[in-house]
Design an enzyme around this catalytic site. Structure first.
Site, mmCIF file in Angstrom:
data_model
loop_
_atom_site.group_PDB
_atom_site.id
_atom_site.type_symbol
_atom_site.label_atom_id
_atom_site.label_comp_id
_atom_site.label_asym_id
_atom_site.label_seq_id
_atom_site.Cartn_x
_atom_site.Cartn_y
_atom_site.Cartn_z
ATOM 1 N N GLU A 1 36.452 41.468 51.015
ATOM 2 C CA GLU A 1 36.414 42.786 49.288
ATOM 3 C C GLU A 1 36.977 40.804 48.749
ATOM 4 O OE1 GLU A 1 39.644 46.025 50.217
ATOM 5 O OE2 GLU A 1 40.388 43.942 49.624
ATOM 6 N N LEU A 2 37.472 40.187 49.310
ATOM 7 C CA LEU A 2 37.348 39.052 48.450
ATOM 8 C C LEU A 2 35.872 37.946 48.238
ATOM 9 C CD1 LEU A 2 38.781 36.807 47.046
ATOM 10 C CD2 LEU A 2 39.782 35.487 48.909
#
Length: 980
Positions: free
Chosen positions: A86-87
């Protein structure tokens, strides 16, 4: 950071949150959701998506469709490959789409995240087991990058809820920094919104507030209000843009019914309920008093309507903001609204950009359209409405078609523009309409006391009328009291006059109608003014002796030429009777040798008769107590000057080029209100004015009178003195006391002056010194330290200058001073912000240089000096020569006039100018490609150079004009352009 064009068309989610669920308390998440909901912020989190080895496509899409991502970094965040992926996706969106990323360090130190150490590092190492080196490298880089983003540190807060409230506020503020695509291309919108934001005090959540936006029709009030509504609506629970309040009245309703109708409209809009009914005037307060609302009331023209919609701030919840746009500033004052934003006209550069965006769909014109664009912006006088309408109408047209259209528009206002501008005029009382039309035809750019003097004998309350017109943004009154009507409003006024029924017209402006009236004696008593442009007629006009008799109320007679020619088409009989109560007599090229013996100047406020055939005006003293201004410039045959002993209110006397005048009578000593006295080129004047020691006199010009050898005694209040070198032979005793003298200009008439008198150093208030055509001047004396501008033109023997490298003088112009030594030239080019002097060798400090008229540099500095080596072209244009500089910043362009009025330079010259590049709507970056292109119709550009001075680009320096300094070599002496 990507450009805004790469952002999604719409944002599905306001905020995306990334966190490790088991590591973050559920109470924290619920508190975050609650706060975001209260602030109208939609939030996406990934807890409902089924976990797998790779993040789901739905999650990737949600990240990309969010405007802000909040990353909550906990000790176990790195234990989830899902979170790490996600990051990575979030930081990709930050880089490619300009997405905002915010961080919360929840029980973990930012350095542990950056370096993957301590508990955070242990969790990360466990997640990396079995992963490829490339995968690990990408994750490490993402963690390092996110750890460098400043954010909220949970350990620094004693109260978790307060931290979350701050995060919600920060998110709301960041969401409000973006503007709808509908307004992205509006020139200057960011400046307007920043100024408005300072008035809105959005941080004050305790009380509601009403803010006004005021300005003339067509200046962009509605557009600014819509942009403001677009930007800040996310911070409010309910919003409403109520357009055209002016047109929202239902005919047949009484005042109570109108107010009920307006409240129904507002509540229907803001609550999104069609045809809502209210039954009392407390409905708005009843429905909205507990809600934080943003309401724009656009184009309010009546106080009762404003009272119906927003009578008191307590009608609305804490933190509410009501925006009121209007042309009528008085409405805001009457309602007690003190926070008002007055919309200013765009700068000339912004005007060019506005027009270019509509005409060419870019911020600058094609090279060959520059002159036509200047003509359009001048025609529109920078009114945004006019620029937009004309830009759209000219788009795609060829150059020859532009000429035809512009010629037509110079005489007739476009219907789309007139329709908007005329609304304010139509709503005026008939007395104020009359005042408006008189200003449009006769008194634009005149002082308010002059207008009042002109109209004092009518039935108009001029003082109140001027105030009304100013309130309604139909005129402006400057701090000096000058009445300014915009050019398009003035043109609209002329068209109103022409469309009136003939028997109702107070003012005649149609040249052919005026010809008919003057030749057939058919004028009427309703006529108060005649504005007659004789250059628009072809045939001879013979005025009848009694032409003005039936026009008993004629007060203002203006006969003039907009196009100069030597042909006199108007013939006046010797026994013609002027109107008996005339207050303005403006007659260019009056054809007779004397005014009629029946002429009575008792009511005259202005006598303006330049370029005439007069030998004298009248016999003996006359009643002249109302006279404020007398202009006899160009009266070449005037031999007898009138007795002015009764002109006790005269403020301006203009006698330039009165070549036959021999003396000025001593009656001038009675003019105790005289401020301006001009006598240029009175060649045969034997005796200068005596008794000039008038406390009122501020500007005195005495040049070209070769027989005079002495400056008359002047008072200590003199501010500007323009004289010929011949009158310096004998100085009056009062010169040491000229402490208020700020400008001194000395012309060479008979080239004998080799040295300036020492008295100049005693003029401690002097800021501007101009020495023109003193060809035998070999040196300069000590100059006062107050001096900021020095021009020495055509002093061909001058070799040195009396200042050093630590001088603070800003402007040094030395055209045609060919003997200036190397050291003197070095001092001039080093210390001056703006300089002009002979020379063909570019100074060494201009280390970016190119042969020809253009060069490109790369720089992250913002302060520059430019140097251009120029010479005269063999065939010069008839217009005053100009030097233009077109500057490109990262493919955005502006064009500036940097030098004007450089005729007759006999060799190559250098022009130097200094300026700051200030950010215009985000043009500047950290590494900028900056191009400079110079052009002129009359000057040959040989070489150009740039010196980078200091100070790096800073995004916070985002206001102001592109060129802070302008250097014009243009000297004006009472309208006379002096060229070398």
């Amino acid at each position: 950071m990507a450009s805004s064009s790469s952002l999604p068309q719409t944002w599905r989610y306001r905020v995306f949150t990334s966190f490790h669920g088991p590591d973050v308390r559920k109470t924290l998440l619920s508190h975050v959701r609650k706060q975001f909901s209260c602030n109208g912020i939609s939030m996406f989190d990934d807890q409902w998506i089924e976990r797998s080895q790779t993040i789901a496509p739905a999650l990737t899409q949600a990240i990309r469709e969010s405007r802000i991502s909040i990353v909550v970094l906990s000790k176990k965040y790195a234990s989830s490959s899902w979170c790490l992926d996600e990051l990575v996706e979030i930081l990709k969106c930050k880089e490619s789409m300009g997405q905002i990323v915010m961080t919360v360090f929840y029980g973990v130190d930012p350095s542990h995240v950056r370096n993957q150490t301590r508990d955070f590092g242990i969790a990360f190492d466990e997640t990396c087991q079995g992963k490829t080196e490339e995968k690990i490298r990408i994750w490490r880089q993402a963690l390092t990058n996110v750890g460098n983003i400043a954010g909220e540190h949970f350990l620094n807060w004693d109260n978790e809820s307060m931290m979350i409230e701050k995060i919600a506020r920060d998110v709301s503020n960041k969401l409000n920094t973006r503007i709808s695509r509908d307004f992205e291309d509006m020139v200057g919108i960011e400046t307007h919104l920043k100024k408005l934001q300072s008035l809105l005090h959005l941080d004050d959540e305790e009380e509601a507030m009403i803010v006004g936006i005021c300005g003339p029709a067509g200046i962009g009030k509605t557009t600014i209000a819509r942009a403001l509504h677009s930007r800040f609506s996310n911070s409010f629970q309910l919003t409403c843009f109520m357009e055209n309040v002016r047109g929202s009245c239902n005919s047949g309703l009484d005042e109570y019914g109108l107010k009920m109708h307006l409240q129904e409209n507002l509540l229907s809009k803001i609550l999104n309920q069609n045809s809502m009914k209210v039954y009392h005037l407390g409905a708005i307060q009843e429905r909205l008093c507990d809600l934080k609302v943003l309401i724009v009331l656009d184009d309010v023209d009546d106080l009762k309507k404003l009272e119906a919609l927003a009578d008191e701030t307590r009608w609305f919840g804490p933190g509410s903001r009501i925006i009121v746009t209007t042309e009528d500033h008085e409405i805001l004052e009457q309602h007690g609204i003190s926070n008002t934003y007055h919309v200013d006209f765009p700068t000339s550069e912004e005007a060019r950009q506005i027009f270019s965006r509509f005409a060419f769909r870019q911020s600058y014109p094609p090279y060959n359209f520059g002159r036509l664009v200047e003509r359009v912006t001048k025609l529109c006088s920078s009114l945004p409405l006019g620029l937009r309408v004309m830009g759209s109408s000219l788009r795609g047209k060829k150059e020859n078609e532009w000429e035809v259209i512009l010629n037509r528009l110079e005489n007739s206002l476009c219907q789309d523009i007139e329709r908007v501008l005329k609304v304010g005029y139509d709503n005026l009382h008939e007395n104020d309409q009359s005042l408006f039309l008189h200003i449009a035809c006769f008194f634009n750019l005149e002082k308010d006391d002059y207008v009042m003097a002109m109209l004092s004998d009518g039935n108009l309350d001029v003082r109140l009328g001027l105030k009304t017109l100013a309130y309604k943004s139909l005129i402006e009154i400057s701090t000096e009291g000058v009445v300014v009507m915009h050019k398009l409003l003035q043109q609209m006024g002329s068209q109103v006059v022409q469309r009136q029924e003939p028997w109702k017209r107070q003012i005649l402006i149609d040249a052919h109608e005026i010809c008919d009236v003057l030749e057939t004696d058919s004028g009427s008593r309703s006529v108060t003014g005649i504005c007659y442009d004789t250059s628009t007629i072809q045939d001879e006009v013979y005025i009848r002796a009694g032409a003005f008799k039936r026009m008993r109320n004629l007060r203002f007679l203006s006969i003039y030429k907009t196009r100069f020619d030597r042909k006199d088409r108007v013939h006046v009989p010797e026994d013609m009777d002027f109107p008996s109560r005339l207050r303005l007599l403006h007659w260019v090229a009056y054809p007779r040798k004397c005014l009629p013996h029946t002429f009575c100047p008792e009511y005259l406020v202005e006598l303006n008769m330049p370029e005439n055939e007069l030998e004298k005006l009248w016999e003996g003293p006359q009643p002249l107590t109302n006279l404020k201004r007398m202009n006899l410039n160009g009266s070449k045959h005037l031999k007898e000057f009138p007795d002015l002993s009764n002109a006790t209110n005269l403020e301006g006397l203009f006698l330039d080029n009165c070549e036959s005048l021999v003396e000025i009578p001593c009656s001038i000593g009675s003019l105790h209100k005289l401020k301006y006295l001009y006598m240029a080129n009175c060649l045969n004047l034997q005796h200068g004015p005596t008794h000039c020691n008038l406390a009122s006199l501020e500007v005195f010009q005495l040049i070209g009178s070769r027989n005079l050898r002495k400056i008359p005694d002047l008072s200590t209040n003199i501010k500007t003195l323009v004289v010929t070198d011949t009158v310096l032979e004998e100085m009056p005793d009062s010169f040491r006391h000229w402490s208020r003298l700020t400008r001194l200009c000395i012309f060479g008439c008979e080239p004998t002056l080799e040295k300036l008198p020492d008295f100049i150093k005693y003029l401690h208030g002097l800021t501007v010194l101009q020495l023109l055509n003193l060809r035998k001047l070999a040196s300069l004396p000590e100059l006062p330290a107050s001096l900021t501008s020095l021009t020495v033109a055509s002093s061909v023997l001058l070799e040195t200058v009396p200042f050093s490298f630590d001088s603070t003088i800003e402007i040094l112009y030395f055209p045609n001073c060919f003997k200036l030594g190397r050291e003197a030239s070095r001092v001039i080019t080093t210390i001056a912000l703006h300089a002009f002097l002979p020379g063909s060798k570019m100074p060494a400090e201009f280390d970016h240089r190119a042969i020809g008229n253009s060069l490109i540099i790369r720089s992250d500095f913002k302060r520059f000096r430019i140097c251009v080596v120029i010479s005269r072209k063999e065939k010069m244009e008839k217009d005053v020569p100009k030097l233009l500089c077109r500057i490109g910043i990262n493919d955005c362009y502006v064009e500036k006039l940097i030098l004007q009025g450089v005729q007759r330079i006999e060799t190559e010259h250098m022009f130097i100018s200094s300026f700051d590049l200030l950010d215009k709507d985000g043009w500047l970056q950290q590494d900028n490609e900056i191009s400079f292109e110079f052009s002129s119709t009359s000057l040959e550009i040989i070489e150009c150079g740039v010196q980078i001075v200091a100070k790096r680009m800073e995004k916070k320096d985002a206001l102001g004009s592109l060129l802070k300094h302008k250097a014009w070599l243009l000297l004006l002496v009472h309208g006379l352009t002096l060229c070398y």
